[in-house]
Design a protein around this motif. Structure first.
Motif: not given
Ligand SMILES: [Mg+2]
Length: 264
Positions: A223-233, A252-260
Motif C-alpha cells: 500500500d502506498g508504494s510502487q510495488v504491485t500487489s496481487i491477491l489470489v482467491m 485479483v486472480v483466482r489462483d497462481l494458475d491464472e497468474l501463470a
C-alpha cells in the motif's frame, strides 16, 4: 488490461506468500510448480516470504523440499529476519526477553542478539506455539516496568488443517489487555518488511510484485508504494471480504494458475 500488461512487463521478482497461495497446509496446489516454471521461463524470479515466526528458515526449506521445490537459502524470507535486522541496526547491543518458540530464540542467538530472562532492555512477542502462563506474566511485568515491546508478526490467526490457531497478533492483544501497551509489529504489512524485501531482492519498487491470499498483510504491505500487489482467491479472502475491504490489490486472480496464464 493494457495497463496491467504494461505493469506486469516491469515485474522482475514475485515475492510469494505460502499458506493459501502456494499450498494449503501440507498440500501443494496442483498448479504451483507450473507457475514457478512459468515465472522462470518468462525471465523473472521468485522468492517466498512468510510471516510465521513459530518456524525458521530451515523448517521452511525442508517443507518446500518435501513438496519438490528446491530453492537456495536467500530465496526464503521470514518475518524473523526483518525484526532481527532492524534490532541490530536500531537497538544494537540491547538484550531481549523473547516470547517465542525454541527456533525463534535460536534465530536471535544466531544473529548475536543477547537474550535475557532477568533484566532485558526489550520485550519481543513472537508466534509462540510453546507459550506458557509464566512467559506471559513475565513479559507483562517487564512491559509494565517500562521496557519497549515489539511483535514479530501481526497475524491474529494462523491457518491449520482444520481451521485456525491463535497467532502473534492475538498474543499481543492479550498482553495489551493486561498492560495497556500496544506493540509495533514487523512482518507484513510493516514498512520495515517492504524495505527488507527491496533490500534482499535488490529490486526497485516497480520491479517487485507481492502475491498473497490475505488483505491485511500480503496486500497491505504494498500500500502506498510502487510495488504491485496481487491477491489470489485460493486462501482466506472471500469475494465478500474483498468488496468490504479498504485495502485493495492492484490485481485479483483466482489462483497462481491464472497468474501463470497472464505471464505466458
Ligand atoms: Mg497466506
Amino acid at each position: 488490461m493494457e495497463q496491467l500488461t504494461e505493469r506486469l512487463s516491469h515485474i522482475k521478482m514475485f515475492v510469494l506468500d505460502m499458506d493459501g497461495t502456494i499450498y494449503l497446509g501440507e498440500h501443494l496446489f496442483p498448479f504451483t510448480k507450473r507457475f514457478l516454471s512459468q515465472v522462470m521461463r518468462s525471465g523473472r524470479e521468485y522468492c517466498f516470504f512468510t510471516n510465521n515466526s513459530s518456524k525458521n528458515r530451515e523448517a521452511y526449506l525442508k517443507k518446500l523440499s518435501h513438496m519438490g521445490i528446491e530453492i537456495s537459502e536467500d530465496k526464503m524470507l521470514l518475518s524473523n529476519g526483518v525484526i532481527l535486522e532492524w534490532l541490530k541496526e536500531n537497538r544494537p547491543g540491547e538484550s531481549c526477553y523473547v516470547v517465542g518458540t525454541p527456533s525463534l530464540l535460536a534465530d536471535f542467538q544466531n544473529a548475536g542478539i543477547p537474550l535475557d530472562e532477568e533484566n532485558p532492555d526489550l520485550v519481543i512477542l513472537g508466534f509462540d506455539t510453546t507459550l506458557t502462563y509464566e512467559k506471559l506474566s513475565k513479559a507483562c511485568a517487564f512491559i509494565r516496568s517500562g521496557r519497549p515491546v515489539f511483535g514479530v508478526n501481526p497475524d491474529l490467526n494462523c491457518p491449520v488443517e482444520n481451521g485456525f490457531i491463535p497467532d502473534c497478533g492475538s498474543i499481543a492483544a492479550l498482553v495489551k489487555a493486561s498492560t495497556g501497551v500496544s506493540c509495533e509489529f514487523f512482518g507484513k504489512p510493516s514498512p520495515h518488511t517492504l524495505q527488507y524485501m527491496l533490500r534482499k531482492t535488490g529490486c526497485h519498487p516497480e520491479e517487485l510484485a507481492v502475491v498473497g491470499d490475505r488483505l491485511y498483510t500480503d496486500i497491505a504491505v504494498a500500500d502506498g508504494s510502487q510495488v504491485t500487489s496481487i491477491l489470489v482467491m485460493s486462501g482466506e479472502t472471500t469475494p465478500e471480504l474483498l468488496t468490504q475491504s479498504a485495502i485493495q490489490p492492484d490485481l485479483v486472480v483466482r489462483d497462481l494458475d491464472e497468474l501463470a496464464n497472464l505471464l505466458s
